[in-house]
Design an enzyme around this catalytic site. Structure first.
Site, short mmCIF file in Angstrom:
data_model
loop_
_atom_site.label_atom_id
_atom_site.label_comp_id
_atom_site.label_asym_id
_atom_site.label_seq_id
_atom_site.Cartn_x
_atom_site.Cartn_y
_atom_site.Cartn_z
N ASP A 1 -19.59 -7.33 -14.93
CA ASP A 1 -18.24 -7.39 -15.49
C ASP A 1 -17.86 -5.98 -15.91
O ASP A 1 -18.69 -5.23 -16.42
CB ASP A 1 -18.18 -8.32 -16.71
CG ASP A 1 -18.19 -9.79 -16.32
OD1 ASP A 1 -17.53 -10.14 -15.33
OD2 ASP A 1 -18.85 -10.59 -17.01
N CYS B 1 -22.49 -10.86 -16.43
CA CYS B 1 -22.14 -12.23 -16.77
C CYS B 1 -23.42 -13.01 -17.06
O CYS B 1 -24.35 -13.00 -16.24
CB CYS B 1 -21.37 -12.88 -15.62
SG CYS B 1 -21.03 -14.63 -15.89
N HIS C 1 -17.84 -12.21 -22.29
CA HIS C 1 -16.71 -11.37 -22.72
C HIS C 1 -16.49 -11.51 -24.22
O HIS C 1 -16.34 -10.52 -24.94
CB HIS C 1 -15.43 -11.79 -22.00
CG HIS C 1 -15.48 -11.63 -20.52
ND1 HIS C 1 -14.47 -12.08 -19.71
CD2 HIS C 1 -16.39 -11.05 -19.70
CE1 HIS C 1 -14.75 -11.80 -18.46
NE2 HIS C 1 -15.92 -11.19 -18.42
N GLU C 2 -16.49 -12.76 -24.68
CA GLU C 2 -16.21 -13.04 -26.09
C GLU C 2 -17.28 -12.46 -27.00
O GLU C 2 -16.99 -11.84 -28.03
CB GLU C 2 -16.10 -14.55 -26.30
CG GLU C 2 -14.98 -15.22 -25.52
CD GLU C 2 -15.29 -15.47 -24.04
OE1 GLU C 2 -14.37 -15.88 -23.32
OE2 GLU C 2 -16.46 -15.27 -23.59
N VAL D 1 -16.99 7.42 -37.02
CA VAL D 1 -18.00 7.28 -35.96
C VAL D 1 -17.99 8.50 -35.05
O VAL D 1 -16.93 8.97 -34.63
CB VAL D 1 -17.76 5.99 -35.15
CG1 VAL D 1 -18.63 5.94 -33.91
CG2 VAL D 1 -18.02 4.77 -36.01
N GLU D 2 -19.17 9.00 -34.75
CA GLU D 2 -19.34 10.14 -33.84
C GLU D 2 -19.18 9.63 -32.41
O GLU D 2 -19.77 8.62 -32.03
CB GLU D 2 -20.72 10.76 -34.07
CG GLU D 2 -20.89 12.14 -33.47
CD GLU D 2 -21.31 12.08 -32.03
OE1 GLU D 2 -20.82 12.93 -31.27
OE2 GLU D 2 -22.11 11.20 -31.65
N LEU D 3 -18.35 10.31 -31.61
CA LEU D 3 -17.93 9.77 -30.32
C LEU D 3 -19.02 9.75 -29.25
O LEU D 3 -19.08 8.81 -28.45
CB LEU D 3 -16.70 10.53 -29.82
CG LEU D 3 -15.46 10.35 -30.70
CD1 LEU D 3 -14.32 11.21 -30.18
CD2 LEU D 3 -15.05 8.89 -30.78
#
Length: 136
Positions: free
Chosen positions: A60, A53, A94-95, A75-77
């Site tokens: 968080d 945070c 968060h946003e 995308v490669e994982l």
């Protein structure tokens, strides 16, 4: 009573661990879509997202859901996992975290559509879910 001397506890090494190095060096890596022209969804769940945070410094925790329709790149994982882990010590809301993940994801693979949903673990009786979308 034992005559053995007490064990010494070794101090943690200051050298960077290989996992920390991989996370620090991590970038989103892509590869060619094996079915360009076919519209299909890829759903990814990342249940161990953490950040800090920016106001309190408290950790968080969230589950990140990424759904996308690839165009020419996928995308490669493992690279995605390392990228997500790079947020662990980052002070970010968060946003902003959901928006930044989407921005970086879109920059890496330029999907036809993408949604990032960040479902944060409740803290202080508040449950936050941030969902951001991209469409070409």
């Amino acid at each position: 009573m034992s005559n053995s001397s007490p064990e010494t506890v070794s101090q943690p090494s200051q050298e960077v661990k290989y996992g920390e190095r991989e996370i620090a060096e991590g970038q989103l890596i892509t590869f060619p879509n094996p079915r360009v022209g076919r519209r299909y969804d890829i759903n990814i769940t990342l249940p161990e997202f953490t950040c800090k945070c920016p106001f309190s410094g408290y950790p968080d925790f969230a589950t990140i859901y990424i759904t996308y329709v690839p165009d020419e790149r996928v995308v490669e994982l493992k690279a995605l996992k390392l990228y997500i882990n790079s947020y662990r010590d980052r002070y970010i809301s968060h946003e902003e975290s959901a928006n930044q993940i989407l921005d970086d994801f879109v920059a890496a693979c330029d999907p036809l559509e993408a949604t990032v949903k960040a479902d944060f673990t409740p803290r202080g009786n508040v449950h936050t879910v941030v969902e951001v979308k991209h469409r070409k």
